[in-house]
Write a protein that holds these residues in place. Structure first.
Motif, PDB file in Angstrom:
ATOM      1  N   ASP A   1      -1.560  -7.091   5.703  1.00  0.00           N
ATOM      2  CA  ASP A   1      -1.091  -5.806   5.702  1.00  0.00           C
ATOM      3  C   ASP A   1       0.442  -5.995   5.162  1.00  0.00           C
ATOM      4  O   ASP A   1       1.140  -6.890   5.330  1.00  0.00           O
ATOM      5  CB  ASP A   1      -0.939  -5.283   6.797  1.00  0.00           C
ATOM      6  CG  ASP A   1      -0.422  -4.008   7.143  1.00  0.00           C
ATOM      7  OD1 ASP A   1      -1.084  -3.164   7.612  1.00  0.00           O
ATOM      8  OD2 ASP A   1       0.676  -3.947   7.019  1.00  0.00           O
ATOM      9  N   ARG A   2       0.886  -5.200   3.951  1.00  0.00           N
ATOM     10  CA  ARG A   2       2.078  -5.546   3.419  1.00  0.00           C
ATOM     11  C   ARG A   2       3.149  -5.266   4.510  1.00  0.00           C
ATOM     12  O   ARG A   2       4.420  -5.383   4.219  1.00  0.00           O
ATOM     13  CB  ARG A   2       2.186  -4.952   1.971  1.00  0.00           C
ATOM     14  CG  ARG A   2       1.284  -5.509   0.884  1.00  0.00           C
ATOM     15  CD  ARG A   2       1.708  -5.129  -0.464  1.00  0.00           C
ATOM     16  NE  ARG A   2       0.683  -5.532  -1.457  1.00  0.00           N
ATOM     17  CZ  ARG A   2       0.593  -6.607  -2.204  1.00  0.00           C
ATOM     18  NH1 ARG A   2       1.833  -7.423  -1.924  1.00  0.00           N
ATOM     19  NH2 ARG A   2      -0.197  -6.893  -3.191  1.00  0.00           N
ATOM     20  N   VAL A   3       2.715  -4.493   5.296  1.00  0.00           N
ATOM     21  CA  VAL A   3       3.965  -4.221   6.441  1.00  0.00           C
ATOM     22  C   VAL A   3       4.058  -5.153   7.276  1.00  0.00           C
ATOM     23  O   VAL A   3       5.237  -5.697   7.515  1.00  0.00           O
ATOM     24  CB  VAL A   3       3.719  -2.591   6.985  1.00  0.00           C
ATOM     25  CG1 VAL A   3       4.830  -2.562   8.010  1.00  0.00           C
ATOM     26  CG2 VAL A   3       3.883  -1.663   6.170  1.00  0.00           C
TER      27      VAL A   3
ATOM     28  N   SER B   1      -5.820  -5.092  -4.584  1.00  0.00           N
ATOM     29  CA  SER B   1      -4.643  -5.472  -3.845  1.00  0.00           C
ATOM     30  C   SER B   1      -3.362  -5.951  -4.639  1.00  0.00           C
ATOM     31  O   SER B   1      -2.428  -5.841  -4.165  1.00  0.00           O
ATOM     32  CB  SER B   1      -5.081  -6.401  -2.599  1.00  0.00           C
ATOM     33  OG  SER B   1      -5.309  -7.704  -3.075  1.00  0.00           O
ATOM     34  N   HIS B   2      -3.763  -6.407  -6.099  1.00  0.00           N
ATOM     35  CA  HIS B   2      -2.696  -6.755  -6.605  1.00  0.00           C
ATOM     36  C   HIS B   2      -2.511  -5.706  -7.644  1.00  0.00           C
ATOM     37  O   HIS B   2      -1.495  -5.676  -8.729  1.00  0.00           O
ATOM     38  CB  HIS B   2      -2.985  -8.032  -7.202  1.00  0.00           C
ATOM     39  CG  HIS B   2      -3.191  -9.241  -6.447  1.00  0.00           C
ATOM     40  ND1 HIS B   2      -2.179  -9.871  -5.838  1.00  0.00           N
ATOM     41  CD2 HIS B   2      -4.481 -10.000  -6.101  1.00  0.00           C
ATOM     42  CE1 HIS B   2      -2.545 -10.850  -4.912  1.00  0.00           C
ATOM     43  NE2 HIS B   2      -3.812 -11.121  -5.268  1.00  0.00           N
ATOM     44  N   ASN B   3      -2.983  -4.414  -7.534  1.00  0.00           N
ATOM     45  CA  ASN B   3      -2.702  -3.320  -8.514  1.00  0.00           C
ATOM     46  C   ASN B   3      -1.293  -2.498  -8.194  1.00  0.00           C
ATOM     47  O   ASN B   3      -1.602  -1.792  -7.351  1.00  0.00           O
ATOM     48  CB  ASN B   3      -3.843  -2.443  -8.586  1.00  0.00           C
ATOM     49  CG  ASN B   3      -4.895  -3.051  -9.309  1.00  0.00           C
ATOM     50  OD1 ASN B   3      -4.843  -4.136 -10.052  1.00  0.00           O
ATOM     51  ND2 ASN B   3      -6.074  -2.346  -9.402  1.00  0.00           N
TER      52      ASN B   3
ATOM     53  N   ILE C   1       9.721 -10.309  -0.691  1.00  0.00           N
ATOM     54  CA  ILE C   1       8.984  -9.234  -0.990  1.00  0.00           C
ATOM     55  C   ILE C   1       7.425  -9.324  -0.918  1.00  0.00           C
ATOM     56  O   ILE C   1       6.696  -8.553  -0.882  1.00  0.00           O
ATOM     57  CB  ILE C   1       8.881  -8.859  -2.642  1.00  0.00           C
ATOM     58  CG1 ILE C   1       9.019 -10.118  -3.505  1.00  0.00           C
ATOM     59  CG2 ILE C   1      10.452  -8.289  -2.686  1.00  0.00           C
ATOM     60  CD1 ILE C   1       8.907  -9.924  -4.979  1.00  0.00           C
ATOM     61  N   ASP C   2       6.946 -10.603  -0.734  1.00  0.00           N
ATOM     62  CA  ASP C   2       5.695 -10.829  -0.341  1.00  0.00           C
ATOM     63  C   ASP C   2       5.524 -12.355   0.143  1.00  0.00           C
ATOM     64  O   ASP C   2       6.317 -13.205   0.126  1.00  0.00           O
ATOM     65  CB  ASP C   2       4.891 -10.989  -2.003  1.00  0.00           C
ATOM     66  CG  ASP C   2       3.630 -11.218  -2.106  1.00  0.00           C
ATOM     67  OD1 ASP C   2       2.764 -10.490  -1.009  1.00  0.00           O
ATOM     68  OD2 ASP C   2       2.833 -11.562  -3.039  1.00  0.00           O
ATOM     69  N   ILE C   3       4.207 -12.153   1.275  1.00  0.00           N
ATOM     70  CA  ILE C   3       3.935 -13.679   1.683  1.00  0.00           C
ATOM     71  C   ILE C   3       2.620 -13.929   1.553  1.00  0.00           C
ATOM     72  O   ILE C   3       1.638 -12.820   1.994  1.00  0.00           O
ATOM     73  CB  ILE C   3       4.354 -13.472   3.203  1.00  0.00           C
ATOM     74  CG1 ILE C   3       5.875 -13.293   3.463  1.00  0.00           C
ATOM     75  CG2 ILE C   3       3.824 -15.069   3.854  1.00  0.00           C
ATOM     76  CD1 ILE C   3       6.355 -13.295   4.846  1.00  0.00           C
ATOM     77  N   ASN C   4       2.205 -15.021   0.964  1.00  0.00           N
ATOM     78  CA  ASN C   4       0.758 -15.073   0.888  1.00  0.00           C
ATOM     79  C   ASN C   4       0.289 -16.214   1.549  1.00  0.00           C
ATOM     80  O   ASN C   4       0.462 -17.295   1.551  1.00  0.00           O
ATOM     81  CB  ASN C   4       0.488 -15.539  -0.815  1.00  0.00           C
ATOM     82  CG  ASN C   4       1.177 -14.301  -1.759  1.00  0.00           C
ATOM     83  OD1 ASN C   4       0.786 -13.288  -1.587  1.00  0.00           O
ATOM     84  ND2 ASN C   4       2.206 -14.582  -2.281  1.00  0.00           N
ATOM     85  N   TYR C   5      -0.970 -16.170   2.019  1.00  0.00           N
ATOM     86  CA  TYR C   5      -1.771 -17.219   2.782  1.00  0.00           C
ATOM     87  C   TYR C   5      -2.419 -18.265   1.821  1.00  0.00           C
ATOM     88  O   TYR C   5      -3.227 -17.572   0.880  1.00  0.00           O
ATOM     89  CB  TYR C   5      -2.807 -16.740   3.716  1.00  0.00           C
ATOM     90  CG  TYR C   5      -3.133 -17.738   4.672  1.00  0.00           C
ATOM     91  CD1 TYR C   5      -2.244 -18.543   5.553  1.00  0.00           C
ATOM     92  CD2 TYR C   5      -4.462 -18.423   4.617  1.00  0.00           C
ATOM     93  CE1 TYR C   5      -2.660 -19.677   6.038  1.00  0.00           C
ATOM     94  CE2 TYR C   5      -4.657 -19.542   5.186  1.00  0.00           C
ATOM     95  CZ  TYR C   5      -3.856 -20.215   5.926  1.00  0.00           C
ATOM     96  OH  TYR C   5      -3.918 -21.343   6.798  1.00  0.00           O
TER      97      TYR C   5
HETATM   98 MG   LIG Z   1       0.698 -11.406  -2.799  1.00  0.00          MG
END
Ligand SMILES: [Mg+2]
Ligand SMILES: O=P(O)(O)O[C@@H]1[C@@H](OP(=O)(O)O)[C@H](OP(=O)(O)O)[C@H](O)[C@H](OP(=O)(O)O)[C@H]1OP(=O)(O)O
Ligand SMILES: Nc1ncnc2c1ncn2[C@@H]1O[C@H](COP(=O)(O)OP(=O)(O)O)[C@@H](O)[C@H]1O
Ligand SMILES: [Mg+2]
Length: 315
Positions: free
Chosen positions: A97-99, A157-159, A283-287
């Motif tokens: 969840d981006r928040v 989710s990347h759009n 701006i973003d965290i990716n697993y």
């Molecule tokens: Mg990402």
């Protein structure tokens, strides 16, 4: 290649539960061989067979999104509490969840005379009306960037979209996060974390938006098309010539987020405000991102696995 049968008992067997695409990109022979030289065996878990039928594993690493998988993993963990699961599914979920993915960043209070680390202003919106209210509530002006709220690994989710005016809010696929667009010189810093190991690379990013473009551009522009928009400028490959962030920032942010998120395997996208060189924004965290793109990923990742083998430094 890994030997499935006849493994020596002193070998540490790590099971990887990954989509076939990720098995291919991540479990390359170079990594398998490097790990093997350190008595670690990397084994893709067969997703069509129960995990317990594939034992022994000394630890399990996973990146799969279905609720059925998470349930299977929880069940397995309950019955095999001595086998570490890297990382806990609940902690991984927070990155979907981006928040919630960015919640920990302000709590780290990373700021001194030289740098500050924060997140862009942002609001969640379920439709055009709540988008307008959200932008007002955090005092945000156009242009903004709209990101799907869910960062669940799906293609959609990347759009992302750049939104230049109210009209542009009409065409978004809600729910989204509307976020401050920050000019950052066309380079994004990717900080990769694997346990206590942290490294940073620079990659190409969105080009800055000029005042002229802000006046002329209208509506919403999906990301993939941004570089084709008339008036937007060419940018240099990989953000060449852009100074890297201070090493202290990279290690502090990596270490702090690892602890705050309770995760070992992730990367963090960071940009630096082109109008304020002290201001860094997460701006973003990716697993479990694309470690294979790192130079010497074999050593980087095996060093983490060696820590796992020795039972140290996993959160
Ligand atoms: Mg990402
Ligand atoms: O495939 P790669 O190597 O580009 O890795 C993707 C990551 O690229 P990065 O390492 O940050 O450059 C990528 O990072 P970004 O979101 O593009 O910053 C994601 O982590 C992606 O996973 P998902 O689609 O969000 O589940 C990652 O995709 P998966 O490989 O996990 O499917
Ligand atoms: N707030 C922002 N300001 C400026 N550019 C951004 C911002 N957020 C994202 N970007 C650009 O969009 C790209 C993708 O955004 P990101 O949040 O990392 O989504 P994804 O999960 O799809 O990678 C980033 O690498 C960067 O180039
Ligand atoms: Mg990203």
């Amino acid at each position: 290649m890994s030997e499935i049968g006849g493994q020596s008992p002193s070998r540490h067997r790590v099971g990887f539960a990954l989509e076939p695409k990720k098995v291919q990109s991540f479990l390359q022979n170079s990594l398998i061989d490097h790990a093997k030289n350190h008595a670690i065996e990397l084994i893709p878990i067969d997703l069509t067979t129960a995990i317990h039928q594939q034992l022994p594993f000394h630890s399990i690493i996973h990146k799969l999104h279905s609720p059925q998988w998470t349930q299977q993993l929880r069940h397995f963990s309950l019955h095999n509490p001595s086998i570490p699961i890297i990382d806990p599914p609940d902690a991984v979920d927070r990155l979907h969840d981006r928040v919630t993915m960015l919640d920990s960043v302000p709590k780290l209070s990373l700021q001194n005379d030289v740098v500050s680390v924060s997140v862009p202003k942002q609001a969640v919106a379920n439709d055009e009306r709540t988008a307008i209210e959200g932008l007002d509530s955090v005092n945000l002006r156009f242009p903004v960037i709209a990101k799907p709220l869910a960062a669940d690994g799906s293609a959609s989710s990347h759009n992302l979209c750049l939104v230049f005016d109210r009209e542009g809010l009409k065409s978004l696929n809600y729910p989204v996060v509307v976020q401050e667009f920050v000019n950052h010189g066309g380079a994004v810093f990717k900080i990769y974390v694997a346990g206590r190991h942290v490294t940073c690379v620079r990659r190409k990013s969105l080009a800055d938006i000029t005042e002229e473009e802000i006046k002329n551009l209208k509506g919403a522009v999906p990301f993939s098309q941004v570089s084709n928009v008339k008036g937007s400028r060419e940018q240099e490959e990989e953000g060449d010539g852009v100074e890297m962030p201070p090493e202290g920032l990279v290690s502090e942010l990596g270490r702090g987020l690892r602890e705050a998120l309770g995760l070992n395997l992730f990367n963090v996208d960071v940009i630096r405000d082109a109008n304020d060189e002290k201001r860094y924004l997460v701006i973003d965290i990716n697993y479990f991102p694309g470690y294979a793109k790192l130079p010497c990923y074999e050593t980087f990742f095996t060093n983490f696995l060696l820590d796992v083998v020795h039972g140290k430094n996993t959160v």
